[in-house]
Design a protein around this motif. Structure first.
Motif, PDB file in Angstrom:
ATOM      1  N   LEU A   1       8.354 -24.758  59.934  1.00  0.00           N
ATOM      2  CA  LEU A   1       7.034 -25.352  60.060  1.00  0.00           C
ATOM      3  C   LEU A   1       6.087 -24.420  60.814  1.00  0.00           C
ATOM      4  N   ALA A   2       6.601 -23.777  61.860  1.00  0.00           N
ATOM      5  CA  ALA A   2       5.758 -22.847  62.620  1.00  0.00           C
ATOM      6  C   ALA A   2       5.361 -21.651  61.756  1.00  0.00           C
ATOM      7  N   LEU A   3       6.297 -21.137  60.971  1.00  0.00           N
ATOM      8  CA  LEU A   3       5.970 -20.019  60.081  1.00  0.00           C
ATOM      9  C   LEU A   3       5.009 -20.451  58.987  1.00  0.00           C
ATOM     10  N   MET A   4       5.193 -21.641  58.475  1.00  0.00           N
ATOM     11  CA  MET A   4       4.272 -22.149  57.451  1.00  0.00           C
ATOM     12  C   MET A   4       2.870 -22.314  58.035  1.00  0.00           C
ATOM     13  N   ALA A   5       2.776 -22.709  59.297  1.00  0.00           N
ATOM     14  CA  ALA A   5       1.473 -22.823  59.954  1.00  0.00           C
ATOM     15  C   ALA A   5       0.810 -21.454  60.047  1.00  0.00           C
ATOM     16  N   ARG A   6       1.591 -20.432  60.374  1.00  0.00           N
ATOM     17  CA  ARG A   6       1.042 -19.067  60.431  1.00  0.00           C
ATOM     18  C   ARG A   6       0.553 -18.623  59.060  1.00  0.00           C
ATOM     19  N   LEU A   7       1.348 -18.914  58.023  1.00  0.00           N
ATOM     20  CA  LEU A   7       0.946 -18.551  56.663  1.00  0.00           C
ATOM     21  C   LEU A   7      -0.345 -19.264  56.271  1.00  0.00           C
ATOM     22  N   ALA A   8      -0.445 -20.535  56.610  1.00  0.00           N
ATOM     23  CA  ALA A   8      -1.652 -21.299  56.280  1.00  0.00           C
ATOM     24  C   ALA A   8      -2.876 -20.685  56.953  1.00  0.00           C
ATOM     25  N   ARG A   9      -2.737 -20.228  58.197  1.00  0.00           N
ATOM     26  CA  ARG A   9      -3.862 -19.585  58.893  1.00  0.00           C
ATOM     27  C   ARG A   9      -4.289 -18.307  58.167  1.00  0.00           C
ATOM     28  N   VAL A  10      -3.282 -17.513  57.755  1.00  0.00           N
ATOM     29  CA  VAL A  10      -3.570 -16.244  57.083  1.00  0.00           C
ATOM     30  C   VAL A  10      -4.357 -16.452  55.796  1.00  0.00           C
ATOM     31  N   VAL A  11      -4.039 -17.500  55.066  1.00  0.00           N
ATOM     32  CA  VAL A  11      -4.738 -17.741  53.797  1.00  0.00           C
ATOM     33  C   VAL A  11      -5.954 -18.650  53.963  1.00  0.00           C
ATOM     34  N   GLY A  12      -6.346 -18.912  55.219  1.00  0.00           N
ATOM     35  CA  GLY A  12      -7.573 -19.651  55.476  1.00  0.00           C
ATOM     36  C   GLY A  12      -7.492 -21.158  55.332  1.00  0.00           C
ATOM     37  N   ARG A  13      -6.319 -21.714  55.423  1.00  0.00           N
ATOM     38  CA  ARG A  13      -6.160 -23.169  55.298  1.00  0.00           C
ATOM     39  C   ARG A  13      -5.932 -23.759  56.690  1.00  0.00           C
ATOM     40  N   GLN A  14      -6.996 -23.792  57.464  1.00  0.00           N
ATOM     41  CA  GLN A  14      -6.920 -24.179  58.874  1.00  0.00           C
ATOM     42  C   GLN A  14      -6.409 -25.603  59.066  1.00  0.00           C
ATOM     43  N   ALA A  15      -6.854 -26.553  58.260  1.00  0.00           N
ATOM     44  CA  ALA A  15      -6.397 -27.944  58.410  1.00  0.00           C
ATOM     45  C   ALA A  15      -4.898 -28.034  58.178  1.00  0.00           C
ATOM     46  N   ASP A  16      -4.400 -27.332  57.154  1.00  0.00           N
ATOM     47  CA  ASP A  16      -2.956 -27.306  56.908  1.00  0.00           C
ATOM     48  C   ASP A  16      -2.227 -26.659  58.069  1.00  0.00           C
ATOM     49  N   ALA A  17      -2.792 -25.583  58.598  1.00  0.00           N
ATOM     50  CA  ALA A  17      -2.170 -24.875  59.717  1.00  0.00           C
ATOM     51  C   ALA A  17      -2.028 -25.794  60.923  1.00  0.00           C
ATOM     52  N   GLU A  18      -3.072 -26.555  61.219  1.00  0.00           N
ATOM     53  CA  GLU A  18      -3.026 -27.468  62.361  1.00  0.00           C
ATOM     54  C   GLU A  18      -1.997 -28.570  62.148  1.00  0.00           C
ATOM     55  N   LEU A  19      -1.947 -29.124  60.943  1.00  0.00           N
ATOM     56  CA  LEU A  19      -0.971 -30.163  60.629  1.00  0.00           C
ATOM     57  C   LEU A  19       0.457 -29.625  60.760  1.00  0.00           C
ATOM     58  N   LEU A  20       0.704 -28.464  60.192  1.00  0.00           N
ATOM     59  CA  LEU A  20       2.047 -27.871  60.245  1.00  0.00           C
ATOM     60  C   LEU A  20       2.434 -27.518  61.681  1.00  0.00           C
ATOM     61  N   ALA A  21       1.501 -26.988  62.462  1.00  0.00           N
ATOM     62  CA  ALA A  21       1.786 -26.654  63.859  1.00  0.00           C
ATOM     63  C   ALA A  21       2.117 -27.918  64.655  1.00  0.00           C
ATOM     64  N   ALA A  22       1.400 -29.003  64.394  1.00  0.00           N
ATOM     65  CA  ALA A  22       1.687 -30.270  65.076  1.00  0.00           C
ATOM     66  C   ALA A  22       3.080 -30.774  64.701  1.00  0.00           C
ATOM     67  N   ARG A  23       3.427 -30.684  63.436  1.00  0.00           N
ATOM     68  CA  ARG A  23       4.761 -31.112  63.000  1.00  0.00           C
ATOM     69  C   ARG A  23       5.845 -30.226  63.605  1.00  0.00           C
ATOM     70  N   ALA A  24       5.563 -28.941  63.745  1.00  0.00           N
ATOM     71  CA  ALA A  24       6.525 -28.032  64.370  1.00  0.00           C
ATOM     72  C   ALA A  24       6.779 -28.445  65.822  1.00  0.00           C
ATOM     73  N   ARG A  25       5.710 -28.795  66.543  1.00  0.00           N
ATOM     74  CA  ARG A  25       5.867 -29.226  67.937  1.00  0.00           C
ATOM     75  C   ARG A  25       6.706 -30.503  68.028  1.00  0.00           C
ATOM     76  N   VAL A  26       6.417 -31.478  67.175  1.00  0.00           N
ATOM     77  CA  VAL A  26       7.171 -32.740  67.187  1.00  0.00           C
ATOM     78  C   VAL A  26       8.637 -32.480  66.854  1.00  0.00           C
ATOM     79  N   THR A  27       8.883 -31.646  65.871  1.00  0.00           N
ATOM     80  CA  THR A  27      10.260 -31.322  65.482  1.00  0.00           C
ATOM     81  C   THR A  27      11.002 -30.680  66.644  1.00  0.00           C
ATOM     82  N   SER A  28      10.380 -29.716  67.300  1.00  0.00           N
ATOM     83  CA  SER A  28      11.005 -29.040  68.430  1.00  0.00           C
ATOM     84  C   SER A  28      11.269 -30.013  69.578  1.00  0.00           C
ATOM     85  N   GLU A  29      10.284 -30.834  69.898  1.00  0.00           N
ATOM     86  CA  GLU A  29      10.453 -31.810  70.982  1.00  0.00           C
ATOM     87  C   GLU A  29      11.579 -32.790  70.665  1.00  0.00           C
ATOM     88  N   THR A  30      11.641 -33.248  69.423  1.00  0.00           N
ATOM     89  CA  THR A  30      12.672 -34.200  69.013  1.00  0.00           C
ATOM     90  C   THR A  30      14.053 -33.569  69.060  1.00  0.00           C
TER      91      THR A  30
END
Length: 184
Positions: A1-30
């Motif tokens: 999820l964290a890598l997918m967030a980075r990829l989304a940023r690179v291709v200019g999909r900021q909303a997707d990047a934020e969603l994926l980064a949030a999911r990465a944080r929840v996954t890690s915390e869980t």
């Protein structure tokens, strides 16, 4: 999820990047809340389990999910287990060891001459990595598994330390981790 967030940023999909980064944080915390056993400094195999396999700790360490305060304890456990994973799992074991600054331990595994080693494959006459470490682990193994050639990417990325910091290698990191190795 964290890598997918980075990829989304690179291709200019900021909303997707934020969603994926949030999911990465929840996954890690869980993962850390449910599977990390602080007393032993290991990850257990599942919620409610007391068994701690190499895999349960090497994956979080390799993927950067272990909190900084716990990394050395988890790395101690991972290192203590040796190469008790499959040829496929060796990729993540080596990444985990390098991520924890255990260059000598990773190098020792790549240079090992026991039955769970690349040397063993060469000594048996293979010209390509096998799907298992030895015939005794899989009696119908074949000799065409490129995913078993982890040192082929671990050496440039971690031992020599050349990795991209940004897309297309526009910025690179050169951070060798040679351990006891004196030349390459």
């Amino acid at each position: 999820l964290a890598l997918m967030a980075r990829l989304a940023r690179v291709v200019g999909r900021q909303a997707d990047a934020e969603l994926l980064a949030a999911r990465a944080r929840v996954t890690s915390e869980t993962l850390n809340a449910r599977l990390f056993e602080a007393q032993r400094g290991v990850y257990v195999d599942g919620a409610g389990s007391t068994h701690a396999s190499l895999h349960a700790s090497m994956f979080p360490l390799a993927f950067g999910l272990v909190p900084a305060a716990q990394q050395q304890r988890v790395a101690d456990f991972v290192q203590s287990r040796g190469m008790v994973c499959s040829v496929y799992g060796a990729q993540f074991l080596l990444e985990a060891l390098y991520a924890a600054g255990r260059a000598d331990a990773a190098l020792e595994l790549m240079l090992a001459q026991h039955d769970r080693s690349w040397w063993n494959m060469l000594a048996a006459g293979s010209t390509m990595t096998w799907e298992a470490w030895d015939w005794k682990y899989k009696n119908n193994l074949d000799w065409n598994h490129a995913w078993g050639a982890a040192p082929g990417n671990i050496i440039p990325r971690f031992l020599l330390g050349v990795r991209p910091l940004t897309a297309g290698f526009a910025r690179i990191l050169i951070q060798p981790q040679p351990g006891r190795l004196r030349h390459a």
